[in-house]
Design an enzyme around this catalytic site. Structure first.
Site, PDB file in Angstrom:
ATOM      1  N   GLU A 479       0.804  -1.230   0.000  1.00 32.34           N
ATOM      2  CA  GLU A 479       0.000   0.000   0.000  1.00 32.34           C
ATOM      3  C   GLU A 479       0.836   1.278   0.000  1.00 32.34           C
ATOM      4  OE1 GLU A 479      -3.867  -1.835   2.358  1.00 32.34           O
ATOM      5  OE2 GLU A 479      -2.285  -0.859   3.516  1.00 32.34           O
ATOM      6  N   GLU A 545      -6.310  -6.995  -1.836  1.00 32.97           N
ATOM      7  CA  GLU A 545      -6.698  -7.367  -0.473  1.00 32.97           C
ATOM      8  C   GLU A 545      -8.198  -7.195  -0.319  1.00 32.97           C
ATOM      9  OE1 GLU A 545      -4.703  -5.296   2.653  1.00 32.97           O
ATOM     10  OE2 GLU A 545      -2.706  -5.565   1.800  1.00 32.97           O
TER      11      GLU A 545
END
Length: 868
Positions: A479, A545
């Site tokens: 991320e 995710e």
């Protein structure tokens, strides 16, 4: 000639040494807290030093695993025991700074032979002493960086003594969720050890000699870091005669002497051999590129679900003066070529193998064990879990580690592509403002403190892993990308030079992976969803995710907390042990099956929800294959400790209902119900057209009475989705009813079936409690794979709903784990039977020797035990 040393704690001399094999230094270690040792390493490793009150140490292992082995701390995975173990943030680093000691004998070396001491992973800094001398000129730094020391000058005849001083990461960070105060990321180490929302802090931050230690003996020239690249031109299919493939090899040669060395470097694959004459200057290392191999009609390596995964071997060697082998290394490899492209219509990257697009079905992986009790056997079982679920990719998450070669060996074997993150996370490295973090976002975005150590670690780990066919993609961080200078160096220098065969993505949520209609990218959500959500709410075109719940079975609950804590979950914080193990709620999705009466009932109903949740998740993405999505990775497949969320199987290797729900949803040739419009959908993720197949849709009441049946023929193109007829359920008055979909080939052989329990709008599933109790029967035979095959029968007049199979010790009743069933949590109508393979091959030998029962239970099933 390579030979390796067996390390002993005795003074016996070895009669012989095995040639060309790695002998690991994994026994005989002792350990003691450094502040209790009042002398330095030159004394500790000296002849006259005596060991008093040193513990038996676990190496490979961490300080905490050694303390646990010696019963100095309680099991941190049980209850709230972890709170009883002092945290390094409060104690200071000295509390977990330890000496590790071993001693060994070796026979006389032959002229020209060199001895090397190899460490594959130390966390975090270390100094090494051998026979009273410091052997590492610079203090070792970095959790993942391998070290290899020439120790020939330090060896003595007879007894040799090795002492290693290991210090934890510094700083270790205040413990809390999402990496604590973030400062753990100043080091090149695992960030999750300071705590996350799915794990509590690891109290020693996994300090220790956590990976393999070994000695090896070579001649004057050491063969290092061989590299095998395979080229598979054009678009291929898994069967039939194949056009040729090319294999390109190179290898590093290190001259450990002070004189020039010359000879021939060779690579041999079966009957094929290439070679080159070279000279290596004194004390230098060179990289030698060898001529290409041409492999005629090769057996290609394919991802799981697309084809087989054959592996081959190349032996690299260096021969001095045409006769003496100085050293050799063996490399396992698979013949495949990877590529990717960004599809503007889907707005996502599409990945391919051997010219064929691969729809990604996989999930996120943390680590095999939070205390780094790693083994090839455990990796084998872990990766087989993913293959059995019909996954084709595992993402190694960035807050964890560069996974070990044994993990990649298992992924090679089972055809699991690997997305390998590096050691960056948005949480610790400053993507977001976080008041719990010690330093500013800007400062955190420059972590780690040593950029050169980060880059050198990546180079080293690339060399360690690059030959694995399963390794598919390198990703800079979770991320968030690495600092700009590191990112630039990785993209433009490191990966092109040391790999060059794989795609590099700078972060997991990069817009170079996927982009929504607003021009951004992201991941999540992570909580439970209405199954309909996965068909009606568009996710990111490639979501790295996407997670949900993951309660284990009740047997696991009884392994991780005392009976008084096994109460039904209430409000957050009401039951501290549940909260400590990171339980997330199921909202009203369990209550819709009837209010739970206790922990056994709660866990049983949770498996229904798990099954439905993860099947719908995958089927929702599969319905949008190549139109809306190019893939998805579940958050997350497993937990490395006893967590109560986001997992298909628990740390004890027991699968929950979600495992088999996802397994059904991800079958390569699959029939499913699209929940948004009640249409039947066939997802063909194979590379072959499927012609003249029969689709069968059967509707039943809950007691097994057939309400309607619809059969028709259809054909399906390779790697495509086909939407077929809608299910006609308008005339059904029952509040709850069953749908069974079947897909049969033109020989009427069943290729897939899918079973749904459905309710009328606004109605719960409480009517399932009206099912009368029934008893199942089972008989056994064996198949060609060495698996037991159970014929499970329902001889009664009532539906046997949501049958759970398990294998247990006949005497103790304890589950035997891991066991793999070809199907589980299935339903049998009255009078029906089904063959289920029961694979016991992964069981430890001690478990295989026990008398085992197959136990059958379920929603309305009286438990029955049949001896295997």
């Amino acid at each position: 000639m390579k030979r390796l040393l067996v390390v002993l704690l005795t003074i016996l001399t070895l009669p012989a040494i095995a040639q060309h094999e790695l002998i690991k230094l994994n026994s005989g270690w002792k350990a003691k807290k450094a502040i209790d040792v009042l002398v330095d390493g030159t004394v500790v490793s000296g002849k006259d030093f005596k060991l008093y009150d040193w513990m038996e140490a676990v190496v490979p292992g961490t300080v905490l695993t050694t303390l646990l082995h010696n019963q100095k701390v309680p099991d941190p995975f049980f209850g709230m025991n972890n709170e009883l173990i002092p945290d390094i943030y409060n104690t200071g680093a000295d509390y977990y700074t330890y000496w590790f000691y071993n001693q060994f004998n070796l026979p006389d070396l032959k002229e020209g032979e060199q001895v090397w001491l190899k460490f594959r992973g130390i966390n975090y800094s270390a100094d090494m002493f051998l026979n009273g001398k410091k052997i590492n000129p610079d203090t070792h730094q970095g959790m993942f960086l391998r070290e290899k020391y020439l120790v020939t000058p330090y060896l003595e005849k007879g007894m040799n003594r090795l002492a290693v001083l290991v210090r934890p990461p510094d700083p270790v960070g205040a413990p809390n969720g999402q990496g604590g105060d973030g400062t753990i990321a100043k080091s090149v180490t695992m960030q999750f050890t300071a705590g996350w929302d799915w794990i509590c802090p690891i109290k020693d931050r996994n300090a220790g000699i956590w990976d393999e230690v070994a000695f090896e003996i070579t001649g004057p020239v050491d063969v290092l870091d061989p590299f095998v690249q395979t080229k598979v031109p054009e678009k291929r299919v898994p069967t039939g005669k194949q056009a040729a493939a090319m294999v390109v090899t190179s290898v590093d040669l290190l001259n450990s002497t002070d004189t020039k060395q010359s000879g021939k470097v060779m690579a041999r694959c079966g009957k094929l051999e290439v070679s080159k004459m070279v000279e290596i200057p004194a004390g230098e290392k060179i990289t030698v590129a060898l001529p290409e191999f041409k492999i005629e009609n090769p057996l290609l390596w394919w991802p799981n679900g697309m084809g087989e995964h054959p592996l081959f071997n190349i032996e690299f060697s260096f021969v001095l003066n045409g006769s003496t082998v100085s050293d050799k290394e063996n490399v396992s490899f698979g013949i495949r070529e990877t590529a990717s492209r960004f599809d503007e219509k889907i707005r996502a990257r599409i990945f391919s193998v051997n010219g064929q697009d691969v729809f990604i079905k996989g999930g996120n992986w943390i680590a095999s064990d939070a205390l780094l009790r790693l083994s090839a056997q455990r990796y084998e079982a872990d990766v087989k879990m993913h293959a059995e679920m019909n996954m084709n990719m595992i993402r190694v998450w960035g807050g964890s580690m560069t996974e070990r070669p044994e993990f990649y060996d298992a992924c090679d074997k089972y055809g699991l592509l690997v997305w390998q993150d590096l050691y960056i996370s948005g949480d610790c490295n400053g993507r977001w403002f976080d008041p719990q973090k010690k330093e500013t976002q800007e400062r955190r975005r420059a972590y780690p403190d040593s950029h050169s150590l980060f880059v050198n670690t990546v180079i080293d780990q690339v060399k360690m892993l690059r030959n694995h066919p399963s390794l598919y993609i390198w990703v800079g961080g979770n991320e968030f990308p690495p600092p700009a200078d590191i990112d630039k160096k990785l993209k433009n220098e490191v990966f092109p030079k040391y790999d060059g065969t794989r795609f590099y993505l700078n972060e997991s949520t990069s817009t170079d992976l996927a982009m929504n209609t607003l021009g951004g990218n992201g991941d999540g959500p992570y909580g439970i969803q209405n199954p309909l959500h996965f068909f009606t709410v568009t996710s990111f075109p490639f979501n790295p995710e996407l997670g949900s719940v993951g309660m284990p079975n009740v047997e696991t609950m009884r392994k991780i907390m005392v009976e008084k804590d096994l109460v039904l979950p209430g409000k957050r914080g009401e039951h501290p042990t549940w909260t400590y193990h990171k339980y997330i709620g199921y909202d009203n999705y369990i209550v819709q099956y009837g209010k739970p009466t206790g922990i056994d009932d709660f866990c049983k109903k949770a498996q229904l929800v798990n099954y439905e949740q993860y099947r719908a998740l995958q089927e929702g993405f599969s319905a949008g294959m190549w139109t809306t999505y190019s893939g998805m990775l579940v958050w997350k497949n497993q937990n490395p400790w006893t967590a109560l969320r986001g997992q298909f199987y628990d740390v004890f290797l027991e699968q929950n209902g979600g495992f088999y729900g996802y397994q059904h949803g991800a079958i390569p040739l699959h029939i499913q119900l699209n929940l948004n419009d009640s249409s039947v959908c066939v997802v063909n993720q194979t590379l072959f057209d499927q012609k003249d197949m029969t689709i069968s849709a059967e509707l039943f009441d809950i007691h097994g009475k057939l309400l309607s049946k619809d059969d028709y023929k259809a054909s399906f193109l390779a790697n495509k989705v086909s939407v077929l007829n809608k299910i006609k359920s308008q005339g059904i008055k029952d509040e709850v009813y069953f749908l069974r979909l079947k897909l049969l080939d033109k020989e009427n052989k069943l290729k897939d079936q899918n079973f749904y329990w459905l309710s009328q709008p606004g109605k719960s599933y409480d009517k399932l409690n009206d099912l009368k109790q029934t008893t199942l029967q089972a008989t056994f035979k064996s198949n060609s794979k060495g698996e037991k095959v159970a014929l499970i029968s329902n001889p009664g007049s009532e539906t046997a709903f949501f049958v759970r199979l398990k294998v247990a010790d006949e005497k103790s009743g304890e589950l035997a784990l891991p066991v793999f069933f070809s199907d589980n949590y299935f339903t049998l109508m009255p009078g029906e039977s089904r063959e289920i393979s029961v694979d016991l091959n992964q069981l430890p030998e001690i478990e295989k020797s026990k008398s085992l029962n197959l136990e059958m239970e379920g929603w309305n099933i009286k438990i029955n035990r049949i001896k295997i």
